[in-house]
Design a protein around this motif. Structure first.
Motif, PDB file in Angstrom:
ATOM      1  N   ALA A  48       0.843  -1.137   0.063  1.00 40.71           N
ATOM      2  CA  ALA A  48       0.005  -0.090   0.146  1.00 40.71           C
ATOM      3  C   ALA A  48       0.969   1.199  -0.109  1.00 40.71           C
ATOM      4  O   ALA A  48       0.711   2.256  -0.937  1.00 40.71           O
ATOM      5  CB  ALA A  48      -0.941   0.032   1.229  1.00 40.71           C
ATOM      6  N   LEU A  49       1.921   1.185   0.700  1.00 43.27           N
ATOM      7  CA  LEU A  49       2.772   2.395   0.927  1.00 43.27           C
ATOM      8  C   LEU A  49       3.363   2.660  -0.616  1.00 43.27           C
ATOM      9  O   LEU A  49       3.799   3.752  -1.035  1.00 43.27           O
ATOM     10  CB  LEU A  49       3.919   2.151   2.057  1.00 43.27           C
ATOM     11  N   THR A  50       3.899   1.530  -1.139  1.00 44.86           N
ATOM     12  CA  THR A  50       4.610   1.707  -2.616  1.00 44.86           C
ATOM     13  C   THR A  50       3.443   2.151  -3.521  1.00 44.86           C
ATOM     14  O   THR A  50       4.041   2.849  -4.345  1.00 44.86           O
ATOM     15  CB  THR A  50       5.145   0.323  -2.840  1.00 44.86           C
ATOM     16  N   VAL A  51       2.355   1.725  -3.451  1.00 41.40           N
ATOM     17  CA  VAL A  51       1.559   2.005  -4.553  1.00 41.40           C
ATOM     18  C   VAL A  51       1.280   3.586  -4.309  1.00 41.40           C
ATOM     19  O   VAL A  51       0.904   4.575  -5.528  1.00 41.40           O
ATOM     20  CB  VAL A  51       0.296   1.399  -4.497  1.00 41.40           C
ATOM     21  N   HIS A  52       0.739   3.941  -3.203  1.00 44.23           N
ATOM     22  CA  HIS A  52       0.453   5.510  -2.789  1.00 44.23           C
ATOM     23  C   HIS A  52       0.647   5.830  -1.548  1.00 44.23           C
ATOM     24  O   HIS A  52      -0.225   5.513  -0.432  1.00 44.23           O
ATOM     25  CB  HIS A  52      -1.036   5.780  -3.232  1.00 44.23           C
ATOM     26  N   SER A  53       1.645   6.421  -1.075  1.00 49.13           N
ATOM     27  CA  SER A  53       1.806   6.797   0.325  1.00 49.13           C
ATOM     28  C   SER A  53       1.018   7.642   1.102  1.00 49.13           C
ATOM     29  O   SER A  53       0.662   7.340   2.242  1.00 49.13           O
ATOM     30  CB  SER A  53       3.385   7.170   0.335  1.00 49.13           C
ATOM     31  N   GLU A  54       0.488   8.754   0.354  1.00 49.42           N
ATOM     32  CA  GLU A  54      -0.676   9.457   1.011  1.00 49.42           C
ATOM     33  C   GLU A  54      -1.853   8.891   1.244  1.00 49.42           C
ATOM     34  O   GLU A  54      -2.433   8.855   2.456  1.00 49.42           O
ATOM     35  CB  GLU A  54      -0.924  10.545   0.079  1.00 49.42           C
ATOM     36  N   LEU A  55      -2.200   7.729   0.274  1.00 50.21           N
ATOM     37  CA  LEU A  55      -3.341   7.195   0.453  1.00 50.21           C
ATOM     38  C   LEU A  55      -3.378   5.899   1.695  1.00 50.21           C
ATOM     39  O   LEU A  55      -4.142   5.875   2.495  1.00 50.21           O
ATOM     40  CB  LEU A  55      -3.791   6.388  -0.889  1.00 50.21           C
ATOM     41  N   ALA A  56      -2.006   5.603   1.492  1.00 48.56           N
ATOM     42  CA  ALA A  56      -1.682   4.449   2.528  1.00 48.56           C
ATOM     43  C   ALA A  56      -1.796   5.177   4.058  1.00 48.56           C
ATOM     44  O   ALA A  56      -2.337   4.629   4.944  1.00 48.56           O
ATOM     45  CB  ALA A  56      -0.196   3.984   2.408  1.00 48.56           C
ATOM     46  N   ALA A  57      -1.218   6.506   4.166  1.00 43.22           N
ATOM     47  CA  ALA A  57      -1.216   7.080   5.478  1.00 43.22           C
ATOM     48  C   ALA A  57      -2.727   7.353   6.004  1.00 43.22           C
ATOM     49  O   ALA A  57      -3.145   7.007   7.256  1.00 43.22           O
ATOM     50  CB  ALA A  57      -0.519   8.237   5.500  1.00 43.22           C
ATOM     51  N   ALA A  58      -3.515   7.919   4.953  1.00 44.93           N
ATOM     52  CA  ALA A  58      -4.930   7.958   5.200  1.00 44.93           C
ATOM     53  C   ALA A  58      -5.644   6.858   5.744  1.00 44.93           C
ATOM     54  O   ALA A  58      -6.663   7.015   6.628  1.00 44.93           O
ATOM     55  CB  ALA A  58      -5.594   8.609   4.048  1.00 44.93           C
ATOM     56  N   GLU A  59      -5.155   5.585   5.313  1.00 44.81           N
ATOM     57  CA  GLU A  59      -5.782   4.254   5.666  1.00 44.81           C
ATOM     58  C   GLU A  59      -5.586   3.774   7.115  1.00 44.81           C
ATOM     59  O   GLU A  59      -5.735   2.679   7.356  1.00 44.81           O
ATOM     60  CB  GLU A  59      -5.877   3.244   4.727  1.00 44.81           C
ATOM     61  N   GLY A  60      -4.426   4.532   7.613  1.00 41.54           N
ATOM     62  CA  GLY A  60      -3.994   3.985   8.864  1.00 41.54           C
ATOM     63  C   GLY A  60      -2.600   3.449   8.854  1.00 41.54           C
ATOM     64  O   GLY A  60      -2.228   2.962   9.861  1.00 41.54           O
ATOM     65  N   VAL A  61      -2.013   3.143   7.615  1.00 40.28           N
ATOM     66  CA  VAL A  61      -0.643   2.773   7.478  1.00 40.28           C
ATOM     67  C   VAL A  61       0.567   3.337   8.280  1.00 40.28           C
ATOM     68  O   VAL A  61       0.435   4.634   8.094  1.00 40.28           O
ATOM     69  CB  VAL A  61      -0.230   2.340   6.009  1.00 40.28           C
ATOM     70  N   PRO A  62       1.066   2.848   9.177  1.00 38.30           N
ATOM     71  CA  PRO A  62       2.242   3.763   9.837  1.00 38.30           C
ATOM     72  C   PRO A  62       3.454   3.720   8.914  1.00 38.30           C
ATOM     73  O   PRO A  62       4.447   3.290   9.001  1.00 38.30           O
ATOM     74  CB  PRO A  62       2.708   2.632  10.911  1.00 38.30           C
ATOM     75  N   VAL A  63       3.397   4.799   8.147  1.00 36.65           N
ATOM     76  CA  VAL A  63       4.251   5.047   6.750  1.00 36.65           C
ATOM     77  C   VAL A  63       5.644   5.296   7.548  1.00 36.65           C
ATOM     78  O   VAL A  63       6.580   4.551   6.960  1.00 36.65           O
ATOM     79  CB  VAL A  63       3.768   6.432   6.311  1.00 36.65           C
ATOM     80  N   THR A  64       6.040   6.299   8.347  1.00 31.25           N
ATOM     81  CA  THR A  64       7.142   6.360   8.772  1.00 31.25           C
ATOM     82  C   THR A  64       7.833   5.230   9.515  1.00 31.25           C
ATOM     83  O   THR A  64       9.103   4.839   8.901  1.00 31.25           O
ATOM     84  CB  THR A  64       7.444   7.401   9.870  1.00 31.25           C
ATOM     85  N   ALA A  65       7.243   4.617  10.282  1.00 32.62           N
ATOM     86  CA  ALA A  65       7.759   3.162  10.841  1.00 32.62           C
ATOM     87  C   ALA A  65       8.039   2.000   9.779  1.00 32.62           C
ATOM     88  O   ALA A  65       9.063   1.383  10.082  1.00 32.62           O
ATOM     89  CB  ALA A  65       6.732   2.653  11.896  1.00 32.62           C
ATOM     90  N   LEU A  66       7.006   1.970   8.700  1.00 30.38           N
ATOM     91  CA  LEU A  66       7.119   1.005   7.523  1.00 30.38           C
ATOM     92  C   LEU A  66       8.469   1.401   7.136  1.00 30.38           C
ATOM     93  O   LEU A  66       9.091   0.437   6.323  1.00 30.38           O
ATOM     94  CB  LEU A  66       6.161   1.168   6.990  1.00 30.38           C
ATOM     95  N   ARG A  67       8.702   2.441   6.289  1.00 30.98           N
ATOM     96  CA  ARG A  67       9.914   3.026   5.707  1.00 30.98           C
ATOM     97  C   ARG A  67      11.155   2.638   6.372  1.00 30.98           C
ATOM     98  O   ARG A  67      12.121   2.046   5.874  1.00 30.98           O
ATOM     99  CB  ARG A  67       9.793   4.567   5.432  1.00 30.98           C
TER     100      ARG A  67
END
Length: 265
Positions: free
Chosen positions: A151-170
């Motif tokens: 999800a982060l790879t496809v669209h990071s902003e959308l992933a963040a909006a869906e609750g994906v912990p973007v920073t921790a995941l990166r």
């Protein structure tokens, strides 16, 4: 009859290929090849650190790779320099510091060529245990991170909006790359290790319809490259690490030709 050292080399190489395949897919998708190069170059500094402190070299490599990954992660968020500039500085600085540090070690003979280009034929049973343990750990972590990382790879902003912990995941993904470099350095060496992450994934991309198919294809092609490289090395008495990378490159070229023929057909 196949010698034991060849079987150990094949087993270790295949284990590394099984890990590099899925992980390399994300590196290709996220265009992080230069990041992988930077971490692998810093591994030589880890070798020097391990020798100076008298600790296991894999521990030294992992520690340095993690520190470099954290520094890059921090500096990239400050956005004072472009990412490729930062990676270029860290990559060459770490490699140079490592070479200078190794040259200053007195009373210690260092197989520099082995570290730079790998020495898979000298893999021991203990090395296989280390590679196998690291491979299982990385695959389990990657399986756990697979969906949110996609999800982060496809669209990071959308992933963040869906609750994906973007920073921790990166950050977690960077640390996974550091771990793979630490366990795989002996197989193809510091200068060539990124190729085992990138080339099989790039080759598998042409024939895969889903991310999972591409990951499986990359692992298979990486394993074939290890087998082909070892056979070529034993047949023509060539360096094993570069031979494996060359075999991977040949497979990649074959996928290009096959893809072109399919389009014409």
């Amino acid at each position: 009859m196949v010698d034991d050292f060849i079987l150990r080399a094949l087993l270790a190489g295949v284990l590394v290929a099984l890990v590099c395949g899925p992980l390399g897919c994300f590196i290709v998708w996220r265009r992080m090849a230069y990041f992988g190069d930077t971490l692998s170059h810093s591994a030589l500094l880890g070798v020097a650190l391990g020798l100076i402190l008298g600790v296991n070299l894999n521990v030294g490599i992992l520690a340095v790779c993690i520190v470099i990954a954290l520094l890059l992660f921090s500096l990239q968020h400050q956005q004072r320099l472009a990412n490729d500039t930062l990676l270029g500085i860290f990559s060459h600085a770490a490699l140079s510091i490592g070479l200078v540090a190794l040259s200053l070690l007195e009373g210690i003979r260092v197989d520099l060529m082995g570290y730079l280009f790998g020495d898979i034929l000298s893999v021991t049973t203990n090395d296989i245990y280390v590679v196998a343990g690291g491979a299982v750990l990385v695959l389990l972590l990657l399986a756990w991170m697979w969906r949110p990382l996609l999800a982060l790879t496809v669209h990071s902003e959308l992933a963040a909006a869906e609750g994906v912990p973007v920073t921790a995941l990166r950050l977690g993904f960077m640390l996974l790359i550091a771990l793979v470099i630490a366990i795989a350095m002996k197989i193809v060496g510091i200068l060539l290790i990124t190729s085992l992450l990138i080339i099989p994934a790039a080759a598998a991309r042409r024939f895969a319809r889903t991310p999972e198919q591409m990951a499986a294809g990359a692992a298979l092609l990486g394993s074939l490259a290890v087998l082909g490289g070892l056979v070529g090395s034993m047949t023509w008495d060539t360096p094993s690490g570069p031979s494996i990378v060359l075999a991977a490159t040949v497979l990649f070229a074959l996928t290009l030709v096959t893809g072109a023929l399919r389009r014409r057909g």
